[in-house]
Design an enzyme around this catalytic site. Sequence first.
Site, PDB file in Angstrom:
ATOM      1  N   SER A 565      -1.757  -8.506  -0.831  1.00 40.04           N
ATOM      2  CA  SER A 565      -0.995  -9.472  -0.049  1.00 40.04           C
ATOM      3  C   SER A 565      -0.682 -10.714  -0.900  1.00 40.04           C
ATOM      4  O   SER A 565      -0.065 -10.579  -1.955  1.00 40.04           O
ATOM      5  CB  SER A 565      -1.790  -9.808   1.207  1.00 40.04           C
ATOM      6  OG  SER A 565      -0.977 -10.428   2.129  1.00 40.04           O
ATOM      7  N   ASP A 653       3.301  -1.613   7.501  1.00 40.57           N
ATOM      8  CA  ASP A 653       2.911  -3.015   7.310  1.00 40.57           C
ATOM      9  C   ASP A 653       3.990  -3.939   7.870  1.00 40.57           C
ATOM     10  O   ASP A 653       5.129  -3.928   7.404  1.00 40.57           O
ATOM     11  CB  ASP A 653       2.705  -3.273   5.801  1.00 40.57           C
ATOM     12  CG  ASP A 653       2.167  -4.670   5.517  1.00 40.57           C
ATOM     13  OD1 ASP A 653       2.123  -5.500   6.445  1.00 40.57           O
ATOM     14  OD2 ASP A 653       1.794  -4.916   4.354  1.00 40.57           O
ATOM     15  N   HIS A 685      -1.043  -3.417   7.110  1.00 44.39           N
ATOM     16  CA  HIS A 685      -1.223  -4.323   5.969  1.00 44.39           C
ATOM     17  C   HIS A 685      -2.576  -4.152   5.258  1.00 44.39           C
ATOM     18  O   HIS A 685      -2.669  -4.276   4.042  1.00 44.39           O
ATOM     19  CB  HIS A 685      -1.073  -5.755   6.482  1.00 44.39           C
ATOM     20  CG  HIS A 685      -0.995  -6.776   5.409  1.00 44.39           C
ATOM     21  ND1 HIS A 685      -0.094  -6.708   4.375  1.00 44.39           N
ATOM     22  CD2 HIS A 685      -1.715  -7.910   5.193  1.00 44.39           C
ATOM     23  CE1 HIS A 685      -0.261  -7.746   3.576  1.00 44.39           C
ATOM     24  NE2 HIS A 685      -1.233  -8.483   4.037  1.00 44.39           N
TER      25      HIS A 685
END
Length: 711
Positions: A565, A653, A685
């Site tokens: 991320s 995601d 995610h």
Amino acid sequence: KDFYFEEEPDEIASLFRDQSAHPSLKRADVGPVITTQYGGKCSNIYTEWSQRDLERNEQVKFCRQYIVFHDDSSVVFSSPSGNCTEIKGELLSRDSPSGDMKAVVRQCSIKGEEKQFLEIWQKNTKVKSLNLTALKKHGKVYEDDQFGCLVWSHSETHLLYVAEKKRPKAESFFKSPESSSPSYEDEALKAEETVKGEEFVYYEDWGETLVNKSTPVLCVLDIEGSNVSVLEGIPDEVSPGQAFWAPGDTGVVFVGWWSSLFYVDLTSGKCDQLSDSSAVSSPRLSPDLCRIVYLECGVYGPHQQCNRLCMYDWYTKKTSVIVDVVKRPREDGFTGLYSTILSPLCWSIDSQRVLISCPQKSRQDLLVVDISAGTVTSLTSKSDVGSWSLLTIHRDLMVVCCSSPNCPPSLRLAFLPERGSEKEVCWVVLEESPIQPDISWQILTFTPPPEQDNSQYPGLDFEALLLKPKETKDGEKLPLIVTPHGGPHSVITADWLLSSAVFCKMGFAVLLVNYRGSTGYGQDSILSLPGNAGSQDVKDVQFAVESVLKQGGFDKHRVAIVGGSHGGFLACHLIGQYPGFYRVCVARNPVINLSTMLGSTDIPDWCVVEAGYDYGTDVMLDAVAVGKMLDKSPLRYAPQVKTPVLLTLGEDDRRVPPKQGIEYYRSLKARQVPVRLLWYQGNNHSLSAVDAESDGFMNIALWIIQHFGLA
Ligand SMILES: CC(=O)N[C@@H](C)C(=O)N[C@@H](C)C(=O)O
């Protein structure tokens, strides 16, 4: 033993399998006090755990109970009172306040169809089982932490929960009359109102991990009459969650997004706002039913800021701030409140103190807040354990989960000492976990060099956790895996971290960097990053790595960068801004291009704020701002990249859509940089499905070994 990177993949898989079997603690409840015939007191402790089952490819949930003899201020004897039992299909469960009954929301598949039931258990009998799906009063029950709850009324006659609002059945304008009436005997379905032309209407939902949750409503079950009703009186623009019964069961208190604390009165249906319009979470009623504490922070700005602990007095209707935002770590070590969720029970029995487990720099500590004095005392800051999480406190008996990078989660309990003697806690271990003697860990502190100091927020330090194999061969230099966390406003505390522990057992050192902007270091640290993302955070990570390499004992030609991320954003920035420094890179669902992410993510405000702009729901960025967003993105540095990159992407995601990773993949491929992409279907995610996590670990390990030239 030689290091595992010299071994076969099967041996690495076996190491991962062994370590992944350590269960994690999810919940604990303390039962009522039972007085024995000799006057001794004991309580039952119910615990829920979860563990990866690699064979079944799922997280299994199980419970274990313990019996604790005590004298109301110290534990005399404790022991497990049976073996573990797997829990299947329970979405929510809650004991009644007296402990006499238990409510369960269960999901099960009947003849291939998913159904939800609300069950009431008493003594050794299931006394009620209500088919919520057939009742059709509402849609699916919310079981998440953001909205979900299952709460007994004080009178134990009603249950409160949150579910999706019922939608009218939509059908085509062209459906023939005979096919529109159901052929089977389902009265509720027959009576259902249908609307035409609504079949393809888009319902916006709450995004990542809350997919298909769109319009929550508060629902009440009258247990005696088996009657479910949806509470009225809540304005349409308010989405309710985290609800509980007000004193005297006169109404319901809840968090309503757009964010505030509300009370809806059951008799009049009147809905009142109890707090200011700021981001409120975790309201908790005191045992004397007089006060509600809750966490609060600003609605706009970075996600996960330092919170205030606020209190609403039910009788005076006054709100006060008990613990304010902390800008810089205080002399006594307190750095502010960063928890997003308070434990379901967090009050001391005298309703004078509140317990909060909370990141404090790179540790997670257990803090006691005195509500009259506003003081914060740490119960655990001097302990060797890296992370303490409060599971519950009931009649001052605290049940906690402890772990460290070299020790999987264990279960402890203790009575909260009297006010003023908080440091004298006497912990009893209920469930031990095996310490891993081959892993050592330490916390390192870094002061950025003067040229990297932030002029608006000067003098901020940051930290990193360093894990190393305890035994190294003489003269052997350790390969290093560097991991900056995501967020960017989150933190890696000294918990048990599965993949870091396995890497360490394989012979790698692991450096987990809490760069400036991490939570747990004061609000100033958080505010120092927006606008400087892609530079300040990148330089902090690089500075930490170079400082560690200077210590000696590490192989500077074998440094890997691994992040997810925003951590993936940093990994990709680092290989672009320091070409050739990192031998290998892994990025999970990385943020690659802020300007394209803006239109596709569930958190567009995040892109705007981290790029240094103010966000409003009607924001309209100009070409300069969009250009700046691209400038701050790793994609800008793709032409410089030499490092081989492994991308792991989740098809579903919603936070950082996989198209971000694809943009990078194409860009690197076009430049002949070695790149491999793993596409995890059915994953979001976190890539936390058991098969995605284990496959991801193996691929990451083998990718690093291959590109370190160790294969
Ligand atoms: C606020 C937020 O969700 N940011 C993402 C871009 C992110 O970095 N998430 C982190 C917490 C992660 O590791 O998933």
